[in-house]
Design a protein around this motif. Structure first.
Motif, PDB file in Angstrom:
ATOM      1  N   ARG A  46       0.938  -1.132   0.003  1.00  0.00           N
ATOM      2  CA  ARG A  46       0.501  -0.143  -0.002  1.00  0.00           C
ATOM      3  C   ARG A  46       0.513   1.396   0.049  1.00  0.00           C
ATOM      4  O   ARG A  46       0.763   2.239   0.744  1.00  0.00           O
ATOM      5  CB  ARG A  46      -0.994   0.345   1.540  1.00  0.00           C
ATOM      6  CG  ARG A  46      -2.173  -1.022   1.240  1.00  0.00           C
ATOM      7  CD  ARG A  46      -2.914  -0.883   2.066  1.00  0.00           C
ATOM      8  NE  ARG A  46      -3.423   0.122   1.786  1.00  0.00           N
ATOM      9  CZ  ARG A  46      -4.806   0.543   1.371  1.00  0.00           C
ATOM     10  NH1 ARG A  46      -4.890  -1.131   0.260  1.00  0.00           N
ATOM     11  NH2 ARG A  46      -5.829   1.648   0.709  1.00  0.00           N
ATOM     12  N   PRO A  73     -12.890  -4.877  -1.101  1.00  0.00           N
ATOM     13  CA  PRO A  73     -12.905  -4.117   0.641  1.00  0.00           C
ATOM     14  C   PRO A  73     -13.268  -4.924   1.375  1.00  0.00           C
ATOM     15  O   PRO A  73     -14.289  -6.552   1.128  1.00  0.00           O
ATOM     16  CB  PRO A  73     -14.247  -3.594  -0.200  1.00  0.00           C
ATOM     17  CG  PRO A  73     -13.809  -3.263  -1.383  1.00  0.00           C
ATOM     18  CD  PRO A  73     -13.447  -4.277  -1.844  1.00  0.00           C
ATOM     19  N   ASN A  74     -13.754  -4.368   2.153  1.00  0.00           N
ATOM     20  CA  ASN A  74     -13.470  -4.930   3.955  1.00  0.00           C
ATOM     21  C   ASN A  74     -14.782  -4.191   4.793  1.00  0.00           C
ATOM     22  O   ASN A  74     -14.955  -4.094   5.985  1.00  0.00           O
ATOM     23  CB  ASN A  74     -12.313  -5.323   4.725  1.00  0.00           C
ATOM     24  CG  ASN A  74     -12.538  -6.358   5.858  1.00  0.00           C
ATOM     25  OD1 ASN A  74     -13.520  -7.127   6.085  1.00  0.00           O
ATOM     26  ND2 ASN A  74     -12.664  -5.789   6.955  1.00  0.00           N
ATOM     27  N   ASN A  95     -17.364  -3.934   8.909  1.00  0.00           N
ATOM     28  CA  ASN A  95     -16.649  -4.226   8.332  1.00  0.00           C
ATOM     29  C   ASN A  95     -17.378  -6.043   7.987  1.00  0.00           C
ATOM     30  O   ASN A  95     -18.381  -6.103   8.640  1.00  0.00           O
ATOM     31  CB  ASN A  95     -15.228  -5.405   9.146  1.00  0.00           C
ATOM     32  CG  ASN A  95     -15.850  -5.750  10.496  1.00  0.00           C
ATOM     33  OD1 ASN A  95     -16.994  -6.759  10.551  1.00  0.00           O
ATOM     34  ND2 ASN A  95     -14.860  -6.210  11.737  1.00  0.00           N
ATOM     35  N   HIS A 281     -11.595   4.606  -0.788  1.00  0.00           N
ATOM     36  CA  HIS A 281     -11.609   3.757   0.339  1.00  0.00           C
ATOM     37  C   HIS A 281     -11.687   2.145   0.374  1.00  0.00           C
ATOM     38  O   HIS A 281     -11.647   1.566  -0.421  1.00  0.00           O
ATOM     39  CB  HIS A 281     -12.240   4.109   1.316  1.00  0.00           C
ATOM     40  CG  HIS A 281     -12.340   3.181   2.674  1.00  0.00           C
ATOM     41  ND1 HIS A 281     -10.943   4.034   3.531  1.00  0.00           N
ATOM     42  CD2 HIS A 281     -12.874   2.245   3.506  1.00  0.00           C
ATOM     43  CE1 HIS A 281     -11.510   2.816   4.950  1.00  0.00           C
ATOM     44  NE2 HIS A 281     -12.015   2.256   4.274  1.00  0.00           N
ATOM     45  N   GLU A 282      -9.430   1.816   0.740  1.00  0.00           N
ATOM     46  CA  GLU A 282      -9.378   1.027   0.461  1.00  0.00           C
ATOM     47  C   GLU A 282      -8.944   0.753  -1.124  1.00  0.00           C
ATOM     48  O   GLU A 282      -8.471  -0.971  -0.605  1.00  0.00           O
ATOM     49  CB  GLU A 282     -10.182  -0.588   1.238  1.00  0.00           C
ATOM     50  CG  GLU A 282     -10.844  -0.160   2.467  1.00  0.00           C
ATOM     51  CD  GLU A 282     -11.505  -1.352   3.230  1.00  0.00           C
ATOM     52  OE1 GLU A 282     -10.925  -2.382   3.954  1.00  0.00           O
ATOM     53  OE2 GLU A 282     -12.741  -1.529   2.899  1.00  0.00           O
ATOM     54  N   ASP A 331      -8.837   6.095   3.128  1.00  0.00           N
ATOM     55  CA  ASP A 331      -7.637   5.428   3.449  1.00  0.00           C
ATOM     56  C   ASP A 331      -6.828   4.870   2.104  1.00  0.00           C
ATOM     57  O   ASP A 331      -8.351   3.765   1.728  1.00  0.00           O
ATOM     58  CB  ASP A 331      -7.294   4.238   4.521  1.00  0.00           C
ATOM     59  CG  ASP A 331      -5.900   3.454   4.304  1.00  0.00           C
ATOM     60  OD1 ASP A 331      -5.562   3.894   3.647  1.00  0.00           O
ATOM     61  OD2 ASP A 331      -5.943   2.723   5.809  1.00  0.00           O
TER      62      ASP A 331
END
Length: 503
Positions: A46, A73-74, A95, A281-282, A331
């Motif tokens: 990452r 994705p989580n 999650n 995100h992710e 993120d």
């Protein structure tokens, strides 16, 4: 059988239709093998990337390839209504494991599906499945029994009091009942305790049973706070934000003409719109020509530092201007791209963040003229044809003409001998023109004549101007209309020294 051009050469194929196109986007990248290794590291660790080079050499393909190597994705992000301060909605993050547990709870709330023969006979009769005369089961919507010909509901009214006593049906206390019923509410004894149970007729011969647990789960779901899923679990991991506006990049809160009135308007939590930084995100946030959003670079830096960024109403005249959602996760892996001359316009702290948590890479514009790289260019032709989807495959002769053009462009544009150009977007234009010419000629393949035509005609407008007018100055002079020349007090007299053979 397809040919893998990583292990084979041009003479091993007859047309580009024979070429294997890799599923992994990284294996479709031509001429940047060393950079591919950095991209794999960036995906696994990452890391952020700054890709520097001219347009059309594969920067966006490299950025998109990173997402192919990321885990799914989580997390799902939801904006939840805040009853005490509606203009400050909450953020809820769930999650995958929590969502799976929630899905199981919802399934429990949906009840069990059983066959009509698996419920009490009196319930099956009231739902229209069982004949009260012969006891056979058939379609609930047919009032006449297919077995005995009797009216399935003729005696039910006469038995209402008996059934009410037998089943403890709550409906017995209210007005007349129409048959067949859609649902029957009764009670039953389970593990020594009496509980309410509802039987609902659904499509076919099935019945849904809602027991006490299912009813309580439904009640819990109904009692949950209103919410708005802004980042679903199932989503793309590659977000292209090139040229994005402030609201597209950072999010916004939509305007409500009723100002979020509890009865007439739309509540603030429902009007929250995520930006590209939140949607990534992710995943990967890719911005080509990063200098074009110079005023927004500081926001990207802030999002990269905090891995969260608030969503606010960005129009001061909007009803959403007072709404703010704090700490919305973002993120992402940041991949920026630009030309060499634009490096100086990247915000220094942003570059520092990329350098500290990633890599800056100067991309090549040519690759050595080897048999292996010639085979890769043939793979590129096949990839472009498949991606376009509207043009036929090419013969080897046509591919060889394009490869020769790649040699010429490497020499003319980049002053590199014994090399092949990596400005592949321009070559893609040549391939498409050749394919279009083949289609118009009703030919099944792109042949040498089509590729030759495209090589000579798929040229930039600058080259077309030089070819026709000899110079930009001559072109601009001829481009002036008669009225424009006369308005300057000068007659529109053409320059006698200019070649007018193309006029």
């Amino acid at each position: 059988m397809f040919v893998n051009m990583k292990n084979q050469f041009l003479e091993d194929i007859e047309t580009t239709k024979d070429i294997l196109i890799p599923k992994d986007p990284l294996n479709r990248v031509i001429g940047h093998d060393d950079i591919v290794e950095f991209v794999k590291i960036a995906a696994k660790q990452r890391r952020n990337l700054l890709l520097v080079g001219p347009p059309g050499i594969g920067k966006s393909l490299l950025a998109q390839a990173i997402s192919f190597h990321l885990h799914e994705p989580n997390e799902e992000i939801t904006v939840v209504h805040n009853p005490e301060r509606p203009e400050r909605p909450f953020v809820e993050i769930k999650n995958r494991k929590e969502m799976e547990s929630e899905r199981i709870d919802i399934q429990k709330a949906e009840g069990d599906i059983v066959n009509a023969k698996d419920v009490p006979e009196a319930v099956a009769e009231r739902l229209g499945f069982r004949c009260i005369h012969c006891g056979n089961y058939d379609n609930a919507y047919q009032s006449i029994c297919q077995s005995c010909g009797g009216d399935k509901f003729s005696h039910i009214n006469a038995r209402r009091k008996h059934l009410g006593d037998l089943l403890g049906m709550f409906e017995m206390n209210s007005g007349p009942i129409s048959f067949p019923q859609d649902r029957v509410t009764t009670t039953r004894v389970r593990n020594g305790k009496e509980e309410v149970v509802i039987y609902e007729r659904i499509d076919g011969d099935n019945i849904k049973i809602l027991d006490q647990d299912a009813l309580e789960k439904r009640r819990e779901i109904v009692d949950e706070k209103p919410k708005n899923v802004i980042i679903p679990l199932k989503r793309k991991l590659f977000i292209q934000a090139t040229g994005a506006s402030e609201t597209e990049l950072l999010g916004d809160v939509r305007h409500d003409p009723y100002g979020g009135h509890p009865d007439l308007g739309t509540q603030p939590y429902e009007r929250v719109v995520p930006g590209a930084i939140h949607e990534a995100h992710e995943g990967v946030l890719f911005i080509d020509e990063i200098v074009h959003i110079a005023g927004l670079q500081r926001y990207i830096l802030s999002a990269m530092q905090d891995k969260a960024f608030p969503i606010i109403g960005r129009n001061p005249q909007s009803a959403g201007s007072s709404v703010k959602v704090e700490n919305v996760p973002c993120d992402f892996i940041f991949v920026a791209a630009c030309n060499i001359r634009d490096i100086q316009y990247i915000l220094p702290p942003l570059r520092s963040r990329i350098q500290g948590e990633g890599y800056e890479i100067l991309m090549r514009t040519t690759m050595p003229d080897t048999e292996e790289n010639v085979a890769k260019l043939a793979q590129f032709v096949a990839q472009e044809i498949e991606m376009d989807g509207k043009i036929p495959h090419a013969t080897i002769g046509a591919v060889e003409i394009l490869i020769e053009e790649a040699r010429k462009r490497a020499k003319i544009i980049d002053d590199k001998r014994d090399s092949l150009t990596l400005r592949l977007r321009d070559l893609g234009g040549v391939i498409r023109m050749a394919g279009d010419v083949a289609i118009m000629g009703e030919d099944e393949l792109i042949m040498e004549k089509h590729m030759n035509f495209a090589v000579n005609n798929a040229i930039s407008i600058e080259d077309q101007i030089i070819k026709r007018y000899s110079s930009f100055e001559n072109a601009m002079h001829k481009d002036l209309s008669s009225s424009q020349n006369m308005s300057n007090g000068k007659p529109n007299v053409p320059n006698e020294n200019v070649d007018r053979s193309y006029m």
